[in-house]
Enzyme design. Structure first.
Site, PDB file in Angstrom:
ATOM      1  CE  LYS A  11       0.911   1.543   4.300  1.00  0.00           C
ATOM      2  NZ  LYS A  11       1.727   2.682   4.540  1.00  0.00           N
ATOM      3  CG  ASP A 141      -0.602   0.017   7.992  1.00  0.00           C
ATOM      4  OD1 ASP A 141      -1.406   0.933   8.249  1.00  0.00           O
ATOM      5  OD2 ASP A 141       0.608   0.212   7.732  1.00  0.00           O
TER       6      ASP A 141
END
Ligand code: ATP
Length: 313
Positions: A11, A141
């Site tokens: 990401k 995350d």
């Protein structure tokens, strides 16, 4: 029992804003997260033994119980002890393509893949929100990495709301292999220098979060306006990392000089990303910047924004 191979995307953060303290010691954040198709492949199979074994060729990846993929498998064994007893442990092979300690959530996406893989392997039928709740126990995350795509993350980063998909934008990722930034160091330095700006009341925090929700970057994402997206990139952690690591700042400037849509540090760095409208342009700019900087430690990857998190291969 079947074995599974899962693709686990990295990401980047299009927006990372530190709003304040949380009673649990974490920071209150509002982030816009984006998956990219540079990813690891996780091979998972039941080993019929009473242990979790990890295999990875990259020496930077720990092969013990500190590995987030190990922690994810262990968590599933704890949550479903009967199945763990019946089916035993796992062999987990990590094909590492995401640079390690790079601000790209490499460990988190590996943990997400293990949760998704065991859900399939044990036919648990857990929904994405249920998997994300388990992921939040492993790291901030991990919930985003499970569902991926484009999303707003709030709280300590574990509360996810999807945004309209982006996939036409190309991303150059660039990292010096001899440089790593510790995530705790970056957040602690920010706290030391900027805690006078923190919002402490929950009303103020909600208000700021809503402002980002209805803000220009979210509008640009909804309109798939790549120029605006590039112009509106924002990362609070640049304020502490860039003064300490001038080569990272110079790398961002080198991309900006090539008229990319925008360039910024991802997460706590030190990876820098630059956005481009097409693959040819991204590859040409990556080559040019590498030639200009001329440092054998600088590595570049060209990837594309993607609309998914963990997927079966
Ligand atoms: P984040 O952006 O979530 O802070 P990161 O992308 O900066 O993470 P990782 O690649 O997750 O960083 O690596 C951070 C540290 O985590 C590594 O130095 C390594 O020791 C440890 N680690 C644990 N599990 C893994 C894993 N599966 N893959 C890579 N590193 C891992």
């Amino acid at each position: 029992m079947q074995s599974y191979s899962l693709f686990a995307p990295a990401k980047i953060n299009l927006h990372l804003e530190i709003i304040g303290h949380r009673p649990d010691g974490y920071h209150e954040l509002v982030m816009i997260m984006q998956s990219v198709n540079l990813g690891d492949v996780i091979h998972l199979r039941a080993n019929g033994k009473d242990e979790i074994r990890l295999f990875c060729q990259n020496p930077e990846v720990p092969l013990n119980n500190t590995n987030l993929a190990y922690k994810a498998a262990h968590l599933m064994q704890q949550q479903f002890p009967k199945l763990a007893q019946n089916f035993g442990g796992f062999d987990i092979v990590i094909e590492k393509n995401i640079p390690v300690a790079a601000g790209l959530a490499g460990g988190s996406t590996n943990a997400a893949a293990v949760l998704v893989g065991i859900n399939l392997m044990w036919s648990l039928g857990l929904t994405q929100p249920e998997l994300r709740d388990l992921g939040a126990l492993l790291g901030s995350d991990v919930p985003f990495c499970i569902s991926g795509g484009t999303a707003i993350a709030t709280g300590r980063g574990e509360q996810i709301e999807p945004l309209p998909d982006l996939s036409d934008i190309w991303v150059i990722l660039a990292k010096y292999s001899n440089l790593s930034v510790s995530t705790p160091w970056a957040y602690n330095s920010y706290r030391e220098q900027f805690n006078h700006l923190y919002i402490s009341d929950s009303q103020g925090i909600n208000q700021r979060t809503r402002q980002v929700h209805s803000g220009d970057l979210v509008k640009a994402i909804s309109q798939r306006n790549s120029e605006q997206i590039g112009a509106l990139l924002y990362n609070d952690l640049e304020k502490v990392v860039l003064p300490e690591f001038p080569t990272v700042k110079a790398l961002i400037d080198a991309f900006k000089a090539e008229n990319v849509l925008g360039s910024m540090m991802s997460g706590s760095g030190p990876t820098v990303f630059a956005l481009c409208d097409n693959q040819n342009q991204a590859e040409a700019i990556a080559n040019k910047v590498q030639k200009t900087i001329n440092d054998s430690n600088l590595h570049c990857w060209v990837a594309q924004m993607c609309t998914h998190g963990i997927i079966k291969q």
